[in-house]
Design a protein around this motif. Structure first.
Motif, mmCIF file in Angstrom:
data_model
loop_
_atom_site.group_PDB
_atom_site.id
_atom_site.type_symbol
_atom_site.label_atom_id
_atom_site.label_comp_id
_atom_site.label_asym_id
_atom_site.label_seq_id
_atom_site.Cartn_x
_atom_site.Cartn_y
_atom_site.Cartn_z
ATOM 1 N N LEU A 95 -69.971 130.365 -68.520
ATOM 2 C CA LEU A 95 -69.830 129.267 -68.607
ATOM 3 C C LEU A 95 -70.951 128.365 -67.741
ATOM 4 N N GLN A 96 -71.455 129.250 -66.890
ATOM 5 C CA GLN A 96 -72.345 128.733 -65.109
ATOM 6 C C GLN A 96 -73.615 128.470 -66.177
ATOM 7 N N LEU A 97 -74.306 130.181 -66.682
ATOM 8 C CA LEU A 97 -75.058 130.211 -68.020
ATOM 9 C C LEU A 97 -75.182 128.732 -68.737
ATOM 10 N N CYS A 98 -74.057 128.484 -69.336
ATOM 11 C CA CYS A 98 -73.626 127.497 -70.391
ATOM 12 C C CYS A 98 -74.393 126.082 -69.578
ATOM 13 N N ARG A 99 -73.894 125.524 -68.476
ATOM 14 C CA ARG A 99 -73.937 124.702 -67.699
ATOM 15 C C ARG A 99 -75.012 124.496 -67.401
ATOM 16 N N TRP A 100 -76.095 125.525 -66.996
ATOM 17 C CA TRP A 100 -77.077 125.572 -66.486
ATOM 18 C C TRP A 100 -78.708 125.102 -67.595
ATOM 19 N N TYR A 101 -78.339 125.324 -68.524
ATOM 20 C CA TYR A 101 -79.006 125.294 -69.023
ATOM 21 C C TYR A 101 -79.449 123.617 -69.636
ATOM 22 N N PHE A 102 -77.053 123.466 -69.923
ATOM 23 C CA PHE A 102 -77.609 122.126 -70.416
ATOM 24 C C PHE A 102 -78.207 121.382 -69.546
ATOM 25 N N ARG A 103 -77.727 121.476 -67.890
ATOM 26 C CA ARG A 103 -78.514 121.410 -67.243
ATOM 27 C C ARG A 103 -80.072 120.727 -67.431
ATOM 28 N N VAL A 104 -81.016 122.097 -67.692
ATOM 29 C CA VAL A 104 -82.125 122.048 -67.607
ATOM 30 C C VAL A 104 -82.722 121.460 -68.894
ATOM 31 N N GLY A 105 -82.243 121.287 -69.542
ATOM 32 C CA GLY A 105 -82.490 120.492 -71.075
ATOM 33 C C GLY A 105 -82.018 119.095 -70.747
ATOM 34 N N CYS A 106 -81.601 118.519 -69.631
ATOM 35 C CA CYS A 106 -82.084 117.140 -69.487
ATOM 36 C C CYS A 106 -82.801 116.637 -68.457
ATOM 37 N N MET A 107 -83.532 117.638 -68.362
ATOM 38 C CA MET A 107 -85.180 116.971 -67.761
ATOM 39 C C MET A 107 -86.091 117.039 -69.456
ATOM 40 N N PHE A 108 -85.918 116.321 -70.279
ATOM 41 C CA PHE A 108 -86.674 116.317 -70.619
ATOM 42 C C PHE A 108 -87.027 117.855 -71.543
ATOM 43 N N LEU A 109 -86.762 118.049 -71.775
ATOM 44 C CA LEU A 109 -86.680 119.891 -72.825
ATOM 45 C C LEU A 109 -85.302 119.835 -74.055
ATOM 46 N N PRO A 110 -85.387 118.944 -75.006
ATOM 47 C CA PRO A 110 -84.575 119.457 -76.002
ATOM 48 C C PRO A 110 -84.620 121.119 -76.653
ATOM 49 N N PHE A 111 -85.470 121.588 -76.405
ATOM 50 C CA PHE A 111 -85.582 122.928 -77.275
ATOM 51 C C PHE A 111 -84.555 123.983 -76.574
ATOM 52 N N VAL A 112 -84.240 123.717 -74.424
ATOM 53 C CA VAL A 112 -83.643 123.895 -74.306
ATOM 54 C C VAL A 112 -82.283 123.958 -74.766
ATOM 55 N N TRP A 113 -82.253 122.628 -74.987
ATOM 56 C CA TRP A 113 -80.679 122.682 -75.548
ATOM 57 C C TRP A 113 -80.278 122.787 -77.046
ATOM 58 N N ALA A 114 -81.453 123.293 -77.790
ATOM 59 C CA ALA A 114 -81.399 123.687 -78.873
ATOM 60 C C ALA A 114 -81.148 125.241 -78.839
ATOM 61 N N VAL A 115 -81.187 125.807 -77.577
ATOM 62 C CA VAL A 115 -81.774 127.823 -77.424
ATOM 63 C C VAL A 115 -79.924 127.188 -76.482
ATOM 64 N N ASN A 116 -79.419 126.446 -75.839
ATOM 65 C CA ASN A 116 -78.103 126.585 -75.518
ATOM 66 C C ASN A 116 -76.990 126.548 -76.769
ATOM 67 N N ALA A 117 -77.390 126.059 -77.838
ATOM 68 C CA ALA A 117 -76.108 124.845 -78.371
ATOM 69 C C ALA A 117 -76.338 126.938 -79.890
ATOM 70 N N VAL A 118 -77.520 127.624 -80.362
ATOM 71 C CA VAL A 118 -77.598 128.357 -80.936
ATOM 72 C C VAL A 118 -76.776 129.838 -79.758
ATOM 73 N N TRP A 119 -77.271 130.226 -78.485
ATOM 74 C CA TRP A 119 -77.247 131.427 -78.160
ATOM 75 C C TRP A 119 -75.007 131.039 -77.971
ATOM 76 N N PHE A 120 -74.618 129.619 -77.562
ATOM 77 C CA PHE A 120 -73.207 130.094 -77.066
ATOM 78 C C PHE A 120 -72.324 129.371 -77.946
ATOM 79 N N PHE A 121 -72.716 128.889 -79.143
ATOM 80 C CA PHE A 121 -71.847 128.702 -80.990
ATOM 81 C C PHE A 121 -70.855 129.170 -80.769
ATOM 82 N N LYS A 122 -71.651 130.956 -81.326
ATOM 83 C CA LYS A 122 -69.927 132.120 -81.076
ATOM 84 C C LYS A 122 -69.148 132.235 -79.965
ATOM 85 N N GLU A 123 -69.318 131.493 -79.049
ATOM 86 C CA GLU A 123 -68.714 131.417 -77.759
ATOM 87 C C GLU A 123 -67.807 130.374 -78.095
ATOM 88 N N ALA A 124 -68.179 128.933 -78.339
ATOM 89 C CA ALA A 124 -67.210 127.829 -78.449
ATOM 90 C C ALA A 124 -66.357 127.985 -79.376
#
Length: 101
Positions: free
Chosen positions: A12-41
């Motif tokens: 959860l901490q890692l997923c939240r961190w990747y989401f916040r980093v993506g909020c700094m105009f880095l949509p690629f990080v959001w895409a990585v977050n979605a792929v990495w955590f899809f199964k977990e979610a």
């Protein structure tokens, strides 16, 4: 990355961190977050942190998709209208093509 080795609270901490980093105009990080955590979610059996992980994954997908759509629309408009914009189009160009289409 092997998420199976991490405890659920660290996931959860890692997923939240990747989401916040993506909020700094880095949509690629959001895409990585979605792929990495899809199964977990959405695939793994329910656990306490899963609801929050699911929220971050969904927001990451929405954010990355929105950025992809906006960027695609901008590229299409710019490529079709650059010549008509005159000096402004040239100023926005990194490399100014010679001639007219």
């Amino acid at each position: 990355m092997d998420l199976s080795r991490l405890p659920n609270d660290k996931k959860l901490q890692l997923c939240r961190w990747y989401f916040r980093v993506g909020c700094m105009f880095l949509p690629f990080v959001w895409a990585v977050n979605a792929v990495w955590f899809f199964k977990e979610a959405f695939v793994k059996p329910p656990y306490d942190e899963q609801k929050q992980i699911k929220k971050y994954v969904v927001m990451s997908v929405v954010g990355a998709t929105t950025w992809i759509v906006v960027l695609t629309v901008w590229v299409i408009i710019f490529q079709l209208q650059r010549v008509a914009w005159g000096e402004v189009g040239d100023a926005l160009s990194f490399i100014v093509p010679l001639g007219r289409a």
